[in-house]
Design a protein around this motif. Structure first.
Motif, PDB file in Angstrom:
ATOM      1  N   TRP A 473     -49.679  95.025  31.715  1.00  0.00           N
ATOM      2  CA  TRP A 473     -50.413  94.789  32.957  1.00  0.00           C
ATOM      3  C   TRP A 473     -49.585  95.167  34.183  1.00  0.00           C
ATOM      4  O   TRP A 473     -50.108  95.738  35.135  1.00  0.00           O
ATOM      5  CB  TRP A 473     -50.821  93.318  33.041  1.00  0.00           C
ATOM      6  CG  TRP A 473     -52.047  92.991  32.230  1.00  0.00           C
ATOM      7  CD1 TRP A 473     -52.689  93.814  31.346  1.00  0.00           C
ATOM      8  CD2 TRP A 473     -52.777  91.764  32.231  1.00  0.00           C
ATOM      9  NE1 TRP A 473     -53.768  93.173  30.790  1.00  0.00           N
ATOM     10  CE2 TRP A 473     -53.857  91.916  31.323  1.00  0.00           C
ATOM     11  CE3 TRP A 473     -52.638  90.563  32.896  1.00  0.00           C
ATOM     12  CZ2 TRP A 473     -54.778  90.905  31.074  1.00  0.00           C
ATOM     13  CZ3 TRP A 473     -53.554  89.548  32.646  1.00  0.00           C
ATOM     14  CH2 TRP A 473     -54.608  89.706  31.749  1.00  0.00           C
ATOM     15  N   LEU A 474     -48.307  94.861  34.168  1.00  0.00           N
ATOM     16  CA  LEU A 474     -47.460  95.176  35.323  1.00  0.00           C
ATOM     17  C   LEU A 474     -47.242  96.680  35.452  1.00  0.00           C
ATOM     18  O   LEU A 474     -47.125  97.195  36.566  1.00  0.00           O
ATOM     19  CB  LEU A 474     -46.112  94.467  35.204  1.00  0.00           C
ATOM     20  CG  LEU A 474     -46.133  92.940  35.309  1.00  0.00           C
ATOM     21  CD1 LEU A 474     -44.726  92.384  35.129  1.00  0.00           C
ATOM     22  CD2 LEU A 474     -46.717  92.485  36.647  1.00  0.00           C
ATOM     23  N   CYS A 475     -47.174  97.372  34.326  1.00  0.00           N
ATOM     24  CA  CYS A 475     -46.989  98.830  34.371  1.00  0.00           C
ATOM     25  C   CYS A 475     -48.300  99.568  34.593  1.00  0.00           C
ATOM     26  O   CYS A 475     -48.272 100.747  34.994  1.00  0.00           O
ATOM     27  CB  CYS A 475     -46.327  99.320  33.090  1.00  0.00           C
ATOM     28  SG  CYS A 475     -44.638  98.733  32.860  1.00  0.00           S
ATOM     29  N   SER A 476     -49.425  98.904  34.352  1.00  0.00           N
ATOM     30  CA  SER A 476     -50.742  99.525  34.540  1.00  0.00           C
ATOM     31  C   SER A 476     -51.702  98.517  35.159  1.00  0.00           C
ATOM     32  O   SER A 476     -52.636  98.045  34.496  1.00  0.00           O
ATOM     33  CB  SER A 476     -51.296 100.031  33.209  1.00  0.00           C
ATOM     34  OG  SER A 476     -50.423 100.939  32.606  1.00  0.00           O
ATOM     35  N   PRO A 477     -51.512  98.157  36.423  1.00  0.00           N
ATOM     36  CA  PRO A 477     -52.425  97.189  37.052  1.00  0.00           C
ATOM     37  C   PRO A 477     -53.847  97.717  37.101  1.00  0.00           C
ATOM     38  O   PRO A 477     -54.090  98.930  37.104  1.00  0.00           O
ATOM     39  CB  PRO A 477     -51.840  97.027  38.460  1.00  0.00           C
ATOM     40  CG  PRO A 477     -50.424  97.483  38.348  1.00  0.00           C
ATOM     41  CD  PRO A 477     -50.423  98.562  37.315  1.00  0.00           C
ATOM     42  N   SER A 478     -54.792  96.814  37.127  1.00  0.00           N
ATOM     43  CA  SER A 478     -56.205  97.191  37.119  1.00  0.00           C
ATOM     44  C   SER A 478     -56.643  97.691  38.492  1.00  0.00           C
ATOM     45  O   SER A 478     -56.089  97.309  39.524  1.00  0.00           O
ATOM     46  CB  SER A 478     -57.057  95.988  36.710  1.00  0.00           C
ATOM     47  OG  SER A 478     -58.434  96.295  36.787  1.00  0.00           O
ATOM     48  N   THR A 479     -57.653  98.544  38.502  1.00  0.00           N
ATOM     49  CA  THR A 479     -58.304  98.969  39.744  1.00  0.00           C
ATOM     50  C   THR A 479     -59.755  98.512  39.785  1.00  0.00           C
ATOM     51  O   THR A 479     -60.498  98.899  40.696  1.00  0.00           O
ATOM     52  CB  THR A 479     -58.246 100.506  39.888  1.00  0.00           C
ATOM     53  OG1 THR A 479     -58.820 101.111  38.727  1.00  0.00           O
ATOM     54  CG2 THR A 479     -56.818 100.986  40.067  1.00  0.00           C
ATOM     55  N   SER A 480     -60.146  97.701  38.804  1.00  0.00           N
ATOM     56  CA  SER A 480     -61.511  97.166  38.773  1.00  0.00           C
ATOM     57  C   SER A 480     -61.554  95.877  39.588  1.00  0.00           C
ATOM     58  O   SER A 480     -60.864  94.902  39.265  1.00  0.00           O
ATOM     59  CB  SER A 480     -61.946  96.897  37.328  1.00  0.00           C
ATOM     60  OG  SER A 480     -63.137  96.155  37.283  1.00  0.00           O
ATOM     61  N   ILE A 839     -45.989  93.611  45.807  1.00  0.00           N
ATOM     62  CA  ILE A 839     -47.129  92.735  46.106  1.00  0.00           C
ATOM     63  C   ILE A 839     -48.430  93.397  45.671  1.00  0.00           C
ATOM     64  O   ILE A 839     -49.329  92.738  45.122  1.00  0.00           O
ATOM     65  CB  ILE A 839     -47.142  92.377  47.606  1.00  0.00           C
ATOM     66  CG1 ILE A 839     -46.017  91.381  47.914  1.00  0.00           C
ATOM     67  CG2 ILE A 839     -48.491  91.812  48.032  1.00  0.00           C
ATOM     68  CD1 ILE A 839     -45.848  91.073  49.396  1.00  0.00           C
ATOM     69  N   ALA A 840     -48.546  94.699  45.891  1.00  0.00           N
ATOM     70  CA  ALA A 840     -49.746  95.413  45.438  1.00  0.00           C
ATOM     71  C   ALA A 840     -49.866  95.370  43.916  1.00  0.00           C
ATOM     72  O   ALA A 840     -50.964  95.175  43.364  1.00  0.00           O
ATOM     73  CB  ALA A 840     -49.705  96.860  45.927  1.00  0.00           C
ATOM     74  N   ILE A 841     -48.746  95.527  43.211  1.00  0.00           N
ATOM     75  CA  ILE A 841     -48.762  95.495  41.743  1.00  0.00           C
ATOM     76  C   ILE A 841     -49.176  94.113  41.243  1.00  0.00           C
ATOM     77  O   ILE A 841     -50.032  93.980  40.353  1.00  0.00           O
ATOM     78  CB  ILE A 841     -47.380  95.891  41.190  1.00  0.00           C
ATOM     79  CG1 ILE A 841     -47.115  97.374  41.458  1.00  0.00           C
ATOM     80  CG2 ILE A 841     -47.279  95.589  39.702  1.00  0.00           C
ATOM     81  CD1 ILE A 841     -45.711  97.820  41.105  1.00  0.00           C
ATOM     82  N   LEU A 842     -48.565  93.065  41.789  1.00  0.00           N
ATOM     83  CA  LEU A 842     -48.899  91.711  41.356  1.00  0.00           C
ATOM     84  C   LEU A 842     -50.358  91.374  41.638  1.00  0.00           C
ATOM     85  O   LEU A 842     -51.042  90.762  40.802  1.00  0.00           O
ATOM     86  CB  LEU A 842     -47.977  90.707  42.051  1.00  0.00           C
ATOM     87  CG  LEU A 842     -46.517  90.692  41.588  1.00  0.00           C
ATOM     88  CD1 LEU A 842     -45.690  89.759  42.470  1.00  0.00           C
ATOM     89  CD2 LEU A 842     -46.423  90.256  40.128  1.00  0.00           C
ATOM     90  N   ALA A 843     -50.832  91.763  42.815  1.00  0.00           N
ATOM     91  CA  ALA A 843     -52.205  91.439  43.188  1.00  0.00           C
ATOM     92  C   ALA A 843     -53.205  92.073  42.238  1.00  0.00           C
ATOM     93  O   ALA A 843     -54.161  91.424  41.787  1.00  0.00           O
ATOM     94  CB  ALA A 843     -52.475  91.887  44.622  1.00  0.00           C
ATOM     95  N   GLN A 844     -52.999  93.342  41.876  1.00  0.00           N
ATOM     96  CA  GLN A 844     -53.945  94.029  41.011  1.00  0.00           C
ATOM     97  C   GLN A 844     -53.709  93.749  39.530  1.00  0.00           C
ATOM     98  O   GLN A 844     -54.543  94.114  38.696  1.00  0.00           O
ATOM     99  CB  GLN A 844     -53.920  95.526  41.303  1.00  0.00           C
ATOM    100  CG  GLN A 844     -54.446  95.857  42.685  1.00  0.00           C
ATOM    101  CD  GLN A 844     -54.568  97.346  42.981  1.00  0.00           C
ATOM    102  OE1 GLN A 844     -54.367  97.770  44.106  1.00  0.00           O
ATOM    103  NE2 GLN A 844     -54.902  98.150  41.992  1.00  0.00           N
ATOM    104  N   SER A 845     -52.601  93.094  39.207  1.00  0.00           N
ATOM    105  CA  SER A 845     -52.387  92.630  37.836  1.00  0.00           C
ATOM    106  C   SER A 845     -53.113  91.317  37.577  1.00  0.00           C
ATOM    107  O   SER A 845     -53.248  90.907  36.420  1.00  0.00           O
ATOM    108  CB  SER A 845     -50.890  92.447  37.556  1.00  0.00           C
ATOM    109  OG  SER A 845     -50.213  93.678  37.627  1.00  0.00           O
ATOM    110  N   GLY A 846     -53.557  90.656  38.648  1.00  0.00           N
ATOM    111  CA  GLY A 846     -54.254  89.391  38.512  1.00  0.00           C
ATOM    112  C   GLY A 846     -53.424  88.198  38.912  1.00  0.00           C
ATOM    113  O   GLY A 846     -53.884  87.055  38.811  1.00  0.00           O
ATOM    114  N   SER A 847     -52.207  88.426  39.403  1.00  0.00           N
ATOM    115  CA  SER A 847     -51.328  87.335  39.779  1.00  0.00           C
ATOM    116  C   SER A 847     -51.518  86.956  41.239  1.00  0.00           C
ATOM    117  O   SER A 847     -52.085  87.707  42.032  1.00  0.00           O
ATOM    118  CB  SER A 847     -49.865  87.741  39.541  1.00  0.00           C
ATOM    119  OG  SER A 847     -48.973  86.784  40.066  1.00  0.00           O
ATOM    120  N   PHE A 848     -51.050  85.771  41.596  1.00  0.00           N
ATOM    121  CA  PHE A 848     -50.876  85.431  42.992  1.00  0.00           C
ATOM    122  C   PHE A 848     -49.665  86.202  43.516  1.00  0.00           C
ATOM    123  O   PHE A 848     -48.885  86.749  42.741  1.00  0.00           O
ATOM    124  CB  PHE A 848     -50.672  83.930  43.156  1.00  0.00           C
ATOM    125  CG  PHE A 848     -51.945  83.121  42.982  1.00  0.00           C
ATOM    126  CD1 PHE A 848     -53.082  83.681  42.430  1.00  0.00           C
ATOM    127  CD2 PHE A 848     -51.992  81.784  43.362  1.00  0.00           C
ATOM    128  CE1 PHE A 848     -54.247  82.943  42.250  1.00  0.00           C
ATOM    129  CE2 PHE A 848     -53.134  81.026  43.192  1.00  0.00           C
ATOM    130  CZ  PHE A 848     -54.270  81.604  42.637  1.00  0.00           C
TER     131      PHE A 848
END
Length: 1046
Positions: A473-480, A839-848
């Motif tokens: 997830w961290l290496c491939s954050p979602s764009t959905s 921050i962009a990676i964490l946000a799109q991975s689903g994390s706070f």
């Protein structure tokens, strides 16, 4: 009496012992009971080759050497047609009669096998044949006679073992061949020198057909340790040749068939103990569209599989994007079509080798039995998406290469593969290889997931499979947008319910790696502990479902309707878990938890000392029993009979002790004496027994005595036969349980994936609570507004040393989409850039995220040009590496991308660097039209962009914002960095202050300080040319002196 004696001696070939065993290569310890009883000699004790002898042997095609004594293997029943397994290493009372027979018999020289010498410490007790063999061996070690070199083909040894080894070497010339010979794996001929060097073991030689042959070897129990050295550390391919005993009548000398059952490569590891449980071990295949030497924009098909978990993926890409994909996926081995091997240049091969991956080649045309994909649907594929499993021609070709390569290497362990999951580019944030490395998302200077990496900082998962999912997830954050919001809703629910979160995490800690356990069963491996793992997992899954349902009901009764969306999201996830009560009940009813802790397969670390064995355990053959006696009527009856026999043994032992006044008398068995009566204090207790006609002395020493007793022989034989029957019944029960688990493969895999997602969400919630993260607002806009954002890994490092992190606010919007940041060195510019990307990676991975407030517009691609080092191996200077990364960003960035760039233009002249910096900003602003942070020391760039009083660009650059950091100086001459970002331009880099902090000599600092002051004066700046600079240098030398005193 003679008849009874012969009866006892006939039984000693099937009897265990808890008293007498030998260790192959280590002193007898508490764990030595699991060591193989193979020989009294160690390889390390054999004579090492003299350098001259080794040189002579190395010059021959096949060398000769003295024979190494070893214990042969006996085959007294058809059950020995199976390969020798780790469980055969057990000695003492828990070894089966078949296994003891294997260890005890000695092979003798004939046309089918090589010469072996019996284990006899007294030559007078051995046969004439053994004495002659020992004499021949002794003579062979005294004199060395190298083989002739004129005819390598006619001088090859011709015995069966040598012939089999030579045939396997010709079949697998690319592999190191390890051949099973008894309780050893051995290497012969030229490979022995390489193996002994890599493994740091003794290189010796043995004689075959009057020829000296190089050899080395190690006990079977050390296989995994040496495989790690050969395969994982040295990237060698290892062909494992096992031996299979042929069925022969009892009393006939055994013979063996040997065949390679598996080739171990870095990408085809199954369940080896050195396999990293927190990382995927991918094998990747790459297939071009047509030409074996594709160009930059040609299409490629990728297929990658983790053999240990069964996770299977495909993707279409191009040569240009291959480097980014291969760094992100991080396979352990890459397989290319055979036609690429001879093509030069081959960009695909260069990319794979450039990252240090093991590259192999495979020709699908040469494989006539390619395995077709199973019709079992992949648990990870969304069946509602009709295009989920539609593969392109390149992907199908890559799948064929991958499956063919697997079959040619795993051979008898080839798994049944399910349909692969197609990975779509638009469904995830694309992070290029340079960004993955520079931001240290997964790998850092301390290794994968170590200190300083984003993965190491945010990891709060409690399962190994959850950690692997977090890494992906961290290496491939979602764009959905919907997927991200669903993940964050689940995190928000767990964050708001700390007690509920802790309960679930505590229960998940007891769940083992179900995906790998299921895969082991599909490959015909595994043990009873793995069966119990499945049962435990099913129990935890049921608890999670019931606990969630109960918690939701409680909140509904309390009138908490604000979290209905969060509850709906987690219900949608958990509802995918399929109940398996039937399988759970069968496992619970079948397993006996009180007996678990020992498996059917032993390893080097899995040993049992005699002191750990109970009186009953000492008579359990094969392995410690783990199946519930109530599993079947047959097993229940056998256990009842065994307990009755054990009571009769205890009664007989007590009666003999009392009748013959021998407190030290015990009833035992051993391979040497068979079933016998042992008296520990013979001088005190043995007199009456020796005088009785009921006993026959077998052997005695000064302190002990072993005697034959017919009653004990008959009772012990029945006891051992019952124990062997229980072992066979348990094996059949285990096979039934394993088949039952395999029938529920799809459900188990799907449930395990749901629990992995739950584990990651619970980890994100714990992270948010520990580090005071906040939930970001995700949208489809191009905004990026973060209030008081923090760098997660830097903050952890500062907190560990008692320091606080200075947060900063970044606001990128359509009216201010590119920020130029100036300021001194060490003032936090690079940290600000990196934290924005993280921050962009964490946000799109689903994390706070680490901020007080965050609004993040979806980022489709993330680029970083921060930090650089030279790559001299590829003939690239530091500046060249920087320009390559910059060019890649300018070609690929889109309006929805986020770009961070630091110090572009450094490493060249001021004029060239400034020109390049301006060109890059110009391209990002007009061509890419993306969100970007651009940090620089070229403050002249702000003038070129027309910085106004409100720190905005002028004219066409009105969407450019200017920000800076400062150095705060005091009246006492001290200074401190102000890491707080503010609107403005800082035209001072304060490099001298960093030099002082670094410990530059005061004399050098003084010269630099004087030079800076004069360069800034009105006298020198207008005449910034060669002559003026020469005059400045002379002036500084005359004023300050060559060695100023400070």
């Amino acid at each position: 009496m003679l008849s009874s004696t012969r009866h006892a001696l006939n039984h000693r070939h099937i009897l265990p012992t808890s008293l007498h065993y030998r260790s192959y290569s280590k002193p007898t310890t508490a764990s030595a009971v699991s060591k193989p009883t193979v020989t009294k000699k160690k390889y390390s004790e054999l004579p090492a080759l003299h350098p001259r002898e080794y040189a002579l042997i190395s010059n021959t095609h096949h060398a000769r050497h003295p024979h190494i004594p070893e214990s042969g293997i006996s085959n007294s029943s058809s059950t020995l047609s199976q390969p020798l397994s780790q469980s055969d290493l057990r000695v003492g009372p828990i070894a089966s009669s078949t296994q003891r027979a294997r260890r005890r018999h000695v092979r003798r020289n004939d046309d089918s096998e090589d010469t072996n010498i019996p284990e006899s410490t007294d030559p007078s007790n051995s046969t004439p044949h053994a004495r002659n063999a020992a004499a021949r061996q002794k003579r062979s070690r005294k004199a060395f006679s190298p083989a002739p070199t004129d005819s390598p083909t006619t001088n090859q040894p011709r015995n069966q073992l040598a012939t089999e080894i030579l045939e396997n070497l010709s079949k697998f010339p690319h592999c190191i061949l390890l051949t099973r010979v008894g309780q050893f794996y051995e290497s012969y001929f030229g490979q022995a020198a390489e193996v002994s060097s890599l493994l740091n073991i003794k290189l010796t030689s043995r004689k075959w057909d009057k020829q000296s042959v190089l050899m080395c070897g190690f006990p079977v129990i050390q296989l995994q340790r040496h495989l790690k050295t050969l395969v994982q550390q040295n990237h060698r391919f290892v062909a494992l040749c096992e031996e299979f005993a042929r069925p022969v009548p009892p009393g006939i000398k055994p013979s063996y068939d040997r065949r390679v059952v598996r080739i171990v490569t870095p990408g085809t590891l199954i369940d080896e103990p050195f396999l990293n449980h927190h990382e995927n071990n991918y094998l990747m295949a790459i297939s071009p569209a047509a030409s074996p030497s594709p160009t930059e924009h040609d299409d490629l098909g990728l297929a990658w599989l983790d053999v240990s978990t069964g996770e299977f993926f495909t993707k279409s890409t191009t040569v240009e994007c291959l480097y980014d994909d291969i760094v992100r996926i991080h396979p352990r081995e890459v397989v290319l079509p055979r036609k690429m091997e001879s093509v030069d240049p081959c960009p695909v091969r260069a990319i794979a080798r450039g990252e240090g991956f093991v590259v192999s080649y495979f020709d699908t045309a040469s494989s006539t039995h390619l395995q077709s994909l199973s019709h079992v649907p992949d648990a990870s594929v969304d069946v509602r998406d009709p295009t989920a499993t539609i593969l392109s021609s390149q992907e199908s070709s890559a799948v064929s290469i991958l499956t063919g390569y697997l079959q040619s290497n795993l051979l008898e362990y080839t798994p049944s593969l399910s349909a692969p999951r197609k990975e779509a580019d638009k469904a995830r944030m694309e992070i290029d290889a340079h960004t993955l490395k520079s931001l240290e998302i997964r790998d850092g200077v301390h290794g994968s997931g170590g200190i300083g990496t984003l993965l190491g900082c945010v990891k709060r998962t409690v399962t190994s499979s959850g950690t692997r999912l977090l890494s992906r997830w961290l290496c491939s954050p979602s764009t959905s947008l919907s997927e991200i919001n669903t993940r964050q809703s689940i995190v928000a629910l767990f964050h708001a319910l700390p007690h509920f979160r802790r309960d679930l995490r505590d229960r998940l800690r007891g769940v083992d790696d179900v995906a790998r356990v299921v895969q082991k069963f599909l490959l015909g491996r595994g043990n009873t502990d793995d069966v119990l793992t499945i049962g435990t997992a099913i129990s935890v899954w049921s608890f999670v479902k019931s606990r969630l349902s109960l918690e939701r009901k409680l909140h509904s009764k309390e009138g908490d309707h604000d979290s209905e969306r969060e509850w709906a999201c987690i219900h949608a996830l958990i509802s995918q878990i399929e109940d398996l009560p039937g399988l759970e009940r069968k496992i619970q009813a079948s397993m006996d938890p009180t007996r678990l802790g020992s498996s059917l397969e032993s390893t080097e670390e899995d040993t049992i000392s005699p002191q750990e064995l109970s009186a009953e355990d000492k008579w359990q053959l094969g392995h410690r029993w783990t199946i519930n006696p109530e599993f079947s009527e047959e097993l229940s009856a056998l256990h009842t009979k065994f307990q009755r026999l054990m009571r009769r043994r205890e009664d007989l032992e007590s009666d003999l002790q009392r009748h013959y006044v021998a407190p030290s008398l015990t009833l035992r068995s051993s391979p040497l004496q068979g079933l016998h009566v042992h008296i520990a204090k013979s001088k005190r207790d043995a007199a009456r027994a020796k005088a009785s006609t009921a006993f026959t002395v077998i052997s005695e020493s000064n302190s002990t005595c072993c005697l034959f007793h017919q009653g004990w022989t008959q009772l012990g034989s029945e006891l051992l036969e019952t124990s062997q029957s229980i072992a066979s019944a348990e094996k059949a029960a285990f096979e039934a349980l394993r088949n039952e688990v395999k029938m529920h493969e799809v459900q188990l895999r799907r449930n395990a994936q749901v629990i992995d997602e739950l584990d990651v969400a619970l980890g994100f919630a714990s992270l948010a609570a520990d580090m005071h993260f906040t939930r970001p607002q995700i949208s489809d806009s191009r905004s990026f507004h973060v209030v008081n954002g923090r760098h997660p890994t830097v903050e952890v490092g500062l907190l560990s040393s008692g320091r606080a992190f200075t947060p900063n606010t970044v606001s990128l919007c359509p009216d201010s989409q590119l920020h130029v940041i100036t300021g001194p060195n060490m003032a936090g510019k690079s940290t600000l850039l990196r934290q924005t990307a993280l921050i962009a990676i964490l946000a799109q991975s689903g994390s706070f995220v680490p901020a007080d407030h965050a609004e993040v517009g979806i980022v489709d691609r993330l680029f970083s040009r921060v930090g650089a080092k030279d790559d001299l191996f590829r003939d690239r200077s530091t500046f060249m590496v920087e320009m390559l990364e910059t060019a890649d960003i300018l070609r690929k960035a889109t309006p929805n991308s986020l770009v961070i760039m630091d110090e572009v233009g450094r490493g060249t002249s001021v004029r060239d660097g400034l020109a390049i910096a301006f060109a890059v900003v110009h391209h990002l602003y007009f061509k890419n039209d993306c969100r970007a942070l651009f940090a620089t020391h070229f403050h002249e760039l702000t003038d070129m962009l027309g910085c106004t009083l409100d720190y905005r660009g002028a004219g066409v650059f009105r969407k450019v914002g200017f920000f800076c950091t400062d150095v705060e100086e005091t009246e006492l001459g001290t200074f401190a960095y102000s890491h707080r970002l503010r609107p403005g331009v800082n035209k001072e880099s304060h490099g001298l202050k960093v030099a002082q902090l670094a410990g530059m000599p005061p004399s050098a600092v003084a010269v630099a300080s004087e030079a800076i002051s004069r360069l800034k004066s009105d006298v020198w700046i207008p005449s910034f040319d060669g002559r003026a600079l020469k005059a400045l240098g002379d002036s500084l030398t005359s004023d300050v002196g060559p060695f100023p005193e400070l």
